[in-house]
Enzyme design. Structure first.
Site, mmCIF file in Angstrom:
data_model
loop_
_atom_site.group_PDB
_atom_site.id
_atom_site.type_symbol
_atom_site.label_atom_id
_atom_site.label_comp_id
_atom_site.label_asym_id
_atom_site.label_seq_id
_atom_site.Cartn_x
_atom_site.Cartn_y
_atom_site.Cartn_z
ATOM 1 C CG ASN A 104 -0.630 -0.232 2.501
ATOM 2 O OD1 ASN A 104 -0.289 -1.347 2.887
ATOM 3 N ND2 ASN A 104 -0.642 0.804 3.313
ATOM 4 C CG ASP A 105 -0.044 4.203 2.863
ATOM 5 O OD1 ASP A 105 -0.993 3.672 2.289
ATOM 6 O OD2 ASP A 105 -0.128 4.754 3.973
ATOM 7 C CD GLN B 283 3.331 1.014 5.639
ATOM 8 O OE1 GLN B 283 2.546 0.658 6.502
ATOM 9 N NE2 GLN B 283 4.625 1.186 5.875
ATOM 10 C CG PHE C 106 1.857 1.578 10.535
ATOM 11 C CD1 PHE C 106 1.993 0.209 10.394
ATOM 12 C CD2 PHE C 106 0.630 2.054 10.970
ATOM 13 C CE1 PHE C 106 0.945 -0.668 10.659
ATOM 14 C CE2 PHE C 106 -0.429 1.202 11.246
ATOM 15 C CZ PHE C 106 -0.272 -0.159 11.088
ATOM 16 C CD GLU D 32 -4.750 6.613 6.989
ATOM 17 O OE1 GLU D 32 -4.654 5.642 7.757
ATOM 18 O OE2 GLU D 32 -5.087 6.500 5.788
ATOM 19 C CD1 TRP E 204 -6.905 2.879 2.814
ATOM 20 C CD2 TRP E 204 -6.816 0.657 3.004
ATOM 21 N NE1 TRP E 204 -5.611 2.531 3.144
ATOM 22 C CE2 TRP E 204 -5.525 1.187 3.275
ATOM 23 C CE3 TRP E 204 -6.988 -0.724 3.063
ATOM 24 C CZ2 TRP E 204 -4.428 0.379 3.594
ATOM 25 C CZ3 TRP E 204 -5.905 -1.526 3.377
ATOM 26 C CH2 TRP E 204 -4.652 -0.983 3.645
ATOM 27 C CD1 TRP F 4 -2.182 -3.087 5.502
ATOM 28 C CD2 TRP F 4 -2.641 -4.280 7.339
ATOM 29 N NE1 TRP F 4 -1.607 -2.440 6.580
ATOM 30 C CE2 TRP F 4 -1.875 -3.150 7.718
ATOM 31 C CE3 TRP F 4 -3.035 -5.182 8.329
ATOM 32 C CZ2 TRP F 4 -1.516 -2.891 9.045
ATOM 33 C CZ3 TRP F 4 -2.666 -4.925 9.644
ATOM 34 C CH2 TRP F 4 -1.921 -3.795 9.988
#
Length: 512
Positions: free
Chosen positions: A51-52, A68, A108, A234, A315, A76
């Site tokens: 992800n990110d 990530q 994270f 975020e 998401w 996840w």
């Protein structure tokens, strides 16, 4: 056969979570990145969940991309930092996993800086360190019902980011008793000779400063009553752009088309406090699939560009999209600029010029009518640089349709009735995995012009559309039965509509 060095646990059963070693896998050339729906000119991990984007930094000729990553599944899980490098933000070399979970928690999101003056003392004057600033997430504390389970740690590298050592006195910024205390983005503030951190704190941003990346002082808060508040804030990023500052803030849920999205604010920053110009909520991308994006640090001053990359998913459905070996990809790298429009500063976004090296054969478009065929030659990967115009007073309503031989059709267009651009993927292949995947994605826009430039990047499973030089952007995934090979422009207006420009066939980045 192609010999590929993979990071830890590319094959899920190959090793235990904390064992730090490389795995060598022999992969057939024809199979590498050849799975159905595997994007061909976007970054994605060789296998498993991503992800990110994290820690994006330019250093000694390389653009680093950390991200990530969960190396044991396609959903996840305990977060690591995956790692890749590029000399052009287009073609990528996979490197071993950079950061692993430890007793302090999962790794994270965060950032990487070049500590040029060795303020941290973690390198030397002759060999200054790269320093990663990231969030630790302690799952056992979370399970126990505590709220202070996120805090900030650092790690450093003195070998161009190839190996990383975690700071022995982590965490450097303990949790003050706040849930959702994460995603540090750090830069050097020259005027104050200090580091500045933007940190996401539940529903707002807190700014901290430090002389050495190891001790941090709170400076101010921003955003309690500004911007979108439909979900947790975020991945902030505070960027200097000329005499203005731009603050990116991702939010999930609460995006304009459901689920995840990234808002931005334009204003001033004095080293302590960010003051926005206005309270209007604006978004960097009106499609559903651009989230948690941040900019590269340490881009050379002579380059002068602000360079951005986002996670191309949402998401609402990221963990159930129909891919089997891997999940998720990144957007193409983009350049940010500020544009004055209606007495406001608008953040524009456009593909980096380096992407043009992928262009191969091309076709010229110069046709008009109520239905115009744009592409019939099977350009599965395409870069469309078009200008749409009309002899009428305004363009009114028009639609670009991308389709294949299996009746899959992706629609992008402008609705005069709704005063909006839209993307609709309801008629594209496999889309029943989530109700939140379907329906119109709308981007309000006052189109009162007779012509409009469009840049369209079409991969086998994604489209990125840049309207009017990137002042409006829409990014969307789709999962067709087979890649699109045709495109046409249609209008319901009585006046003909004209399309001019070039369509380029693009080369993939994985099997060239």
């Amino acid at each position: 056969m192609k010999r590929i060095v993979l990071g830890l646990c590319i094959i899920a059963a190959a090793c235990a979570p904390k064992k730090e070693e490389q795995v060598v896998v022999e992969v057939e050339n024809t199979a590498y990145y050849g799975e159905q729906h595997r994007l061909q000119f976007h970054f994605s991990p060789e296998a498993h969940w991503m992800n990110d984007p994290n820690g994006m930094v330019y250093y000694e000729g390389e653009y680093h991309l950390f991200y990530q990553y969960y190396p044991d599944s396609i959903v996840w899980g305990p977060m690591h930092w995956g790692h890749a490098v590029s000399t052009d933000m287009v073609s990528w070399e996979h490197l071993p996993v950079a950061l692993y979970p430890d007793d302090l928690g999962y790794i994270f999101s965060g950032s990487v800086v070049v500590d040029k003056n060795n303020t941290s003392g973690l390198g030397t004057a002759e060999n200054p360190p790269l320093v990663a600033i990231f969030t630790y997430h302690q799952p056992e504390m979370e399970k126990a019902g505590k709220i202070d389970y996120q805090y900030q740690g650092i790690a450093y590298s003195t070998d161009k980011g190839r190996t990383w050592t975690k700071y022995e006195n982590n965490p450097v910024l303990p949790n003050p008793g706040i849930k959702d205390f994460r995603d540090p983005k750090v830069f050097w503030y020259e005027e104050g000779q200090k580091w500045v951190m933007s940190l996401a704190v539940l529903d707002h941003i807190t700014f901290y400063s430090s002389p050495d990346l190891k001790s941090w002082t709170k400076e101010s808060d921003f955003g309690f009553e500004l911007g979108g508040h439909g979900g947790v804030w975020e991945c902030p990023d505070l960027i200097r752009m000329g005499d203005k500052w731009v603050l990116l803030v991702s939010i999930n849920p609460g995006g304009p088309n459901g689920g995840s999205a990234t808002q931005y604010f334009v204003g001033d920053f004095d080293g302590k406090t960010f003051t926005p110009q206005d309270q209007e909520t604006r978004w960097i991308d009106m499609g559903r699939d651009n989230y948690a994006g941040v900019t590269w640090s340490n881009v050379p001053e002579e380059d002068g560009r602000i360079l951005f990359l986002g996670w191309m998913s949402n998401w609402n459905y990221a963990q159930v999209v129909p891919t089997e070996k891997w999940r998720s990809a990144m957007t193409v790298a983009r350049t940010f600029e500020l544009k004055d429009k209606d007495d406001k500063h608008i953040l524009t976004s456009y593909p980096v010029k380096e992407l043009e090296q992928l262009r191969g054969e091309s076709m010229t478009v110069n046709s008009s009518g109520t239905k115009v065929d744009l592409m019939k030659s099977g350009y599965e990967l395409a870069d469309m640089d078009l200008n749409i115009s009309t002899e009428a007073e305004t363009l009114g309503q028009f639609e670009l349709q991308f389709y294949n031989n299996n009746t899959d059709t992706l629609r992008f267009g402008y609705s005069k009735e709704r005063q909006s651009f839209y993307i609709n993927r309801d008629e594209v292949g496999n889309n029943d995995f989530s109700e939140e995947f379907n329906g119109d994605q709308l981007a309000p826009y006052d189109l009162d012009a007779k012509e409009m430039p469009l840049r369209v990047l079409m991969d086998v499973g994604s489209v990125e559309i840049f309207v009017n030089g990137g002042e409006l952007v829409m990014t969307s995934l789709y999962f067709p039965e087979s890649p699109f090979t045709n495109a046409r422009l249609v209008t319901k207006n009585p006046q003909p509509i004209k399309a001019e420009g070039n369509i380029y066939k693009l080369k993939g980045i994985w099997n060239r």
